[in-house]
Write an enzyme that holds these catalytic residues in place. Structure first.
Site, PDB file in Angstrom:
ATOM      1  N   ASP A  72       0.859  -1.189   0.000  1.00  0.00           N
ATOM      2  CA  ASP A  72       0.000   0.000   0.000  1.00  0.00           C
ATOM      3  C   ASP A  72       0.895   1.239   0.000  1.00  0.00           C
ATOM      4  O   ASP A  72       1.079   1.903   1.021  1.00  0.00           O
ATOM      5  CB  ASP A  72      -0.947  -0.009   1.195  1.00  0.00           C
ATOM      6  CG  ASP A  72      -2.018   1.074   1.069  1.00  0.00           C
ATOM      7  OD1 ASP A  72      -2.015   1.786   0.043  1.00  0.00           O
ATOM      8  OD2 ASP A  72      -2.831   1.205   1.996  1.00  0.00           O
ATOM      9  N   ASN A 150      -7.811  -2.512   7.807  1.00  0.00           N
ATOM     10  CA  ASN A 150      -7.035  -1.754   8.783  1.00  0.00           C
ATOM     11  C   ASN A 150      -7.243  -0.242   8.687  1.00  0.00           C
ATOM     12  O   ASN A 150      -6.902   0.494   9.595  1.00  0.00           O
ATOM     13  CB  ASN A 150      -5.551  -2.072   8.592  1.00  0.00           C
ATOM     14  CG  ASN A 150      -5.121  -1.931   7.144  1.00  0.00           C
ATOM     15  OD1 ASN A 150      -5.940  -2.022   6.231  1.00  0.00           O
ATOM     16  ND2 ASN A 150      -3.865  -1.700   6.914  1.00  0.00           N
ATOM     17  N   ILE A 153     -11.492   5.823   9.875  1.00  0.00           N
ATOM     18  CA  ILE A 153     -11.822   7.236  10.056  1.00  0.00           C
ATOM     19  C   ILE A 153     -12.254   7.351  11.510  1.00  0.00           C
ATOM     20  O   ILE A 153     -13.106   6.577  11.961  1.00  0.00           O
ATOM     21  CB  ILE A 153     -12.990   7.650   9.130  1.00  0.00           C
ATOM     22  CG1 ILE A 153     -12.650   7.340   7.666  1.00  0.00           C
ATOM     23  CG2 ILE A 153     -13.323   9.130   9.312  1.00  0.00           C
ATOM     24  CD1 ILE A 153     -13.781   7.663   6.691  1.00  0.00           C
ATOM     25  N   GLU A 154     -11.681   8.297  12.239  1.00  0.00           N
ATOM     26  CA  GLU A 154     -11.916   8.310  13.681  1.00  0.00           C
ATOM     27  C   GLU A 154     -12.109   9.729  14.210  1.00  0.00           C
ATOM     28  O   GLU A 154     -11.495  10.676  13.721  1.00  0.00           O
ATOM     29  CB  GLU A 154     -10.708   7.644  14.366  1.00  0.00           C
ATOM     30  CG  GLU A 154     -10.942   7.195  15.786  1.00  0.00           C
ATOM     31  CD  GLU A 154      -9.842   6.243  16.267  1.00  0.00           C
ATOM     32  OE1 GLU A 154      -9.886   5.041  15.942  1.00  0.00           O
ATOM     33  OE2 GLU A 154      -8.919   6.717  16.950  1.00  0.00           O
ATOM     34  N   HIS A 260       3.556   6.314   5.706  1.00  0.00           N
ATOM     35  CA  HIS A 260       4.400   5.327   6.392  1.00  0.00           C
ATOM     36  C   HIS A 260       4.831   4.138   5.539  1.00  0.00           C
ATOM     37  O   HIS A 260       5.423   3.199   6.054  1.00  0.00           O
ATOM     38  CB  HIS A 260       3.782   4.881   7.727  1.00  0.00           C
ATOM     39  CG  HIS A 260       2.364   4.407   7.648  1.00  0.00           C
ATOM     40  ND1 HIS A 260       1.364   4.941   8.422  1.00  0.00           N
ATOM     41  CD2 HIS A 260       1.782   3.454   6.903  1.00  0.00           C
ATOM     42  CE1 HIS A 260       0.227   4.324   8.160  1.00  0.00           C
ATOM     43  NE2 HIS A 260       0.451   3.415   7.246  1.00  0.00           N
ATOM     44  N   SER A 294      -5.175   2.097  18.537  1.00  0.00           N
ATOM     45  CA  SER A 294      -6.191   1.184  18.013  1.00  0.00           C
ATOM     46  C   SER A 294      -7.533   1.841  18.274  1.00  0.00           C
ATOM     47  O   SER A 294      -7.596   2.900  18.890  1.00  0.00           O
ATOM     48  CB  SER A 294      -6.132  -0.177  18.699  1.00  0.00           C
ATOM     49  OG  SER A 294      -6.722  -0.086  19.990  1.00  0.00           O
ATOM     50  N   SER A 299      -4.254   7.375  20.722  1.00  0.00           N
ATOM     51  CA  SER A 299      -3.369   7.698  19.603  1.00  0.00           C
ATOM     52  C   SER A 299      -2.576   8.930  20.018  1.00  0.00           C
ATOM     53  O   SER A 299      -2.972   9.644  20.945  1.00  0.00           O
ATOM     54  CB  SER A 299      -4.193   7.987  18.340  1.00  0.00           C
ATOM     55  OG  SER A 299      -4.874   6.819  17.926  1.00  0.00           O
ATOM     56  N   HIS A 316       4.931   3.687  13.286  1.00  0.00           N
ATOM     57  CA  HIS A 316       3.752   4.192  12.554  1.00  0.00           C
ATOM     58  C   HIS A 316       2.458   3.832  13.266  1.00  0.00           C
ATOM     59  O   HIS A 316       1.374   4.078  12.768  1.00  0.00           O
ATOM     60  CB  HIS A 316       3.735   3.667  11.128  1.00  0.00           C
ATOM     61  CG  HIS A 316       3.133   2.288  10.980  1.00  0.00           C
ATOM     62  ND1 HIS A 316       3.470   1.221  11.773  1.00  0.00           N
ATOM     63  CD2 HIS A 316       2.204   1.817  10.115  1.00  0.00           C
ATOM     64  CE1 HIS A 316       2.788   0.164  11.399  1.00  0.00           C
ATOM     65  NE2 HIS A 316       2.004   0.482  10.405  1.00  0.00           N
ATOM     66  N   ALA A 318       0.894   1.201  16.880  1.00  0.00           N
ATOM     67  CA  ALA A 318       1.234   0.303  17.975  1.00  0.00           C
ATOM     68  C   ALA A 318       1.840  -0.974  17.417  1.00  0.00           C
ATOM     69  O   ALA A 318       2.715  -1.588  18.007  1.00  0.00           O
ATOM     70  CB  ALA A 318      -0.021  -0.020  18.786  1.00  0.00           C
TER      71      ALA A 318
END
Ligand code: 5GP
Ligand code: MN
Ligand code: MN
Length: 390
Positions: A72, A150, A153-154, A260, A294, A299, A316, A318
């Site tokens: 990716d 993985n 959006i948070e 990353h 997570s 974060s 990048h 945990a």
């Protein structure tokens, strides 16, 4: 740094106490590559990857390695500090519903191609970037889409008493195609040139910088890095619009955006090298970075210290403690859900397969942050409030 392991060639420097046996073997392969320079740096979140550990930093001279960048290409995080000091659960729910409407999740994409202007300018495609050229039309439907598993959006609450928005995504199918095709090309090139220097089972086929293929890979890889950033920008713009509409607050600070998975030309220990960061973030002195935990843990927004020992990099995230399949087998869905519910997090755990992304599948972020005090300083801690996963 926690320890140094010597190899037949250059040393390994590790920022973690324990590294699984497979990842350690991969790190030893890296150290024994003919193009590897100075030492190999293994970040605090490291775990086994394809060819090279995720959470690894490799500097090379004279060649680039597609599998040391990862599939990716350009994957990364974007975080924005809002003017909001609080947000209530009904608002969070409305924002999540708005996001589901506006942003295709998982393997979905837009029905209609987005304007060319939303993508980085590809220049003279056919000649310079054949894979990007082939994927360009479908990439126009993929910009502004999250991708699978993985990615997330948070919405988070910062220690700084502000609400933060975070997006994790990459270059979707275009990066995947570039990564795969140039790895295949590198394998083929090694065979025709009879270079047996890199054992094929290491999965670290290299492209010489002096070759046309190597130069083309760099162009296509850099395009994918720019595409991934544009992808996050599109999603964050939509995110901000939704937040503004629902909360009435349209104050957003400039984003922090970090990739990353990439390779970049930089100077380290007096030499110009290609630094491959695979699941690692740049941490130049004074530069902001993002280290997510997570969906059930903190974060971090951090500032780099520019430590040369890690090639000015940090972790990048945990990092995984359980592989995807292992997480599904070992973790208990009910327990993981109960833990998140107890903390009133609007999470994304529904099915057994979601356990791959449960907090229990990741390392303890507090330990990971503490292990790299010589690489970064913490700017703000963020607590998860609501999350959408790919
Ligand atoms: P990767 O790019 O390797 O898939 O993941 C980067 C990091 O993101 C992981 O190592 C993990 O620590 C973190 N992460 C994974 N899922 C989530 C999530 O839902 N929310 C947050 N804040 N971090 C996550
Ligand atoms: Mn990704
Ligand atoms: Mn990623």
């Amino acid at each position: 740094m926690q320890r140094v392991i010597t190899t037949e060639k250059i040393p390994l420097m590790l920022w973690l106490a324990e590294l699984d046996a497979d990842a350690l073997e991969q790190a030893r392969h890296l150290a024994n590559l003919p193009c590897a320079f100075h030492h190999v740096a293994i970040m605090a979140d490291a775990h086994v990857g394809y060819g090279m550990p995720i959470g690894g930093v490799l500097a090379t001279i004279g060649a680039v390695i597609p599998n040391a960048v990862g599939v990716d290409i350009g994957c990364g995080m974007r975080a924005v500090r809002t003017g909001l000091s609080d947000i209530d659960p009904p608002e969070l729910k409305k924002i999540l519903a708005g996001l589901r409407q506006a942003i295709p999740l998982g393997f979905k994409h837009h029905d209609k191609p987005r304007p060319v202007a939303s993508l980085p300018d590809p220049g003279d495609l056919e000649r310079e970037m054949p894979v990007v050229a082939e994927e360009f039309a479908s990439a126009r439907c993929q910009i502004g889409t999250l991708g699978g598993g993985n990615h997330f959006i948070e919405i988070q609450r910062g220690r700084d008493q502000r609400i933060w928005l975070m997006v994790h995504s990459g270059s979707r199918n275009i990066g995947y195609k570039v990564a795969g095709q140039y790895n295949t090309l590198a394998i083929r090139l090694a065979k025709t040139k009879g270079q047996e220097a890199i054992p094929s089972q290491w999965q670290l086929a290299a492209l010489p910088l002096a070759s046309a293929e190597g130069q083309r890979y760099l162009r296509e890889m850099e395009y994918c890095v720019a595409f991934a950033r544009a992808n996050r920008r599109e999603m964050m713009n939509a995110f901000q619009e939704i937040v503004a509409e629902i909360t009435g607050c349209d104050q957003f600070e400039p984003p922090v955006d970090v990739a990353h998975n990439y390779a970049a030309r930089e100077t380290h220990f007096g030499r110009e090298v290609w630094v491959h960061r695979k699941g690692a973030t740049r941490a130049f002195a004074g530069e902001y970075g993002i280290i997510p935990g997570s969906q059930g843990s903190r974060s971090y927004i951090v500032r780099g210290l520019g430590n040369p020992q890690s090639f000015m990099s940090c972790s990048h995230g945990a990092g995984r403690v359980l592989g995807r399949k292992e997480a599904q087998r070992v973790l208990n869905l009910r327990e993981e859900i109960d833990k998140l519910n107890a903390r009133h997090i609007l999470h994304s755990l529904r099915h057994r397969s979601d356990l791959e992304e449960a907090p229990g599948a990741y390392k303890d972020i507090n330990v990971v942050i503490a292990s790299q005090a010589d690489l970064i300083e913490v700017v703000t801690e963020l607590e998860p409030l609501a999350v959408l996963k790919g």
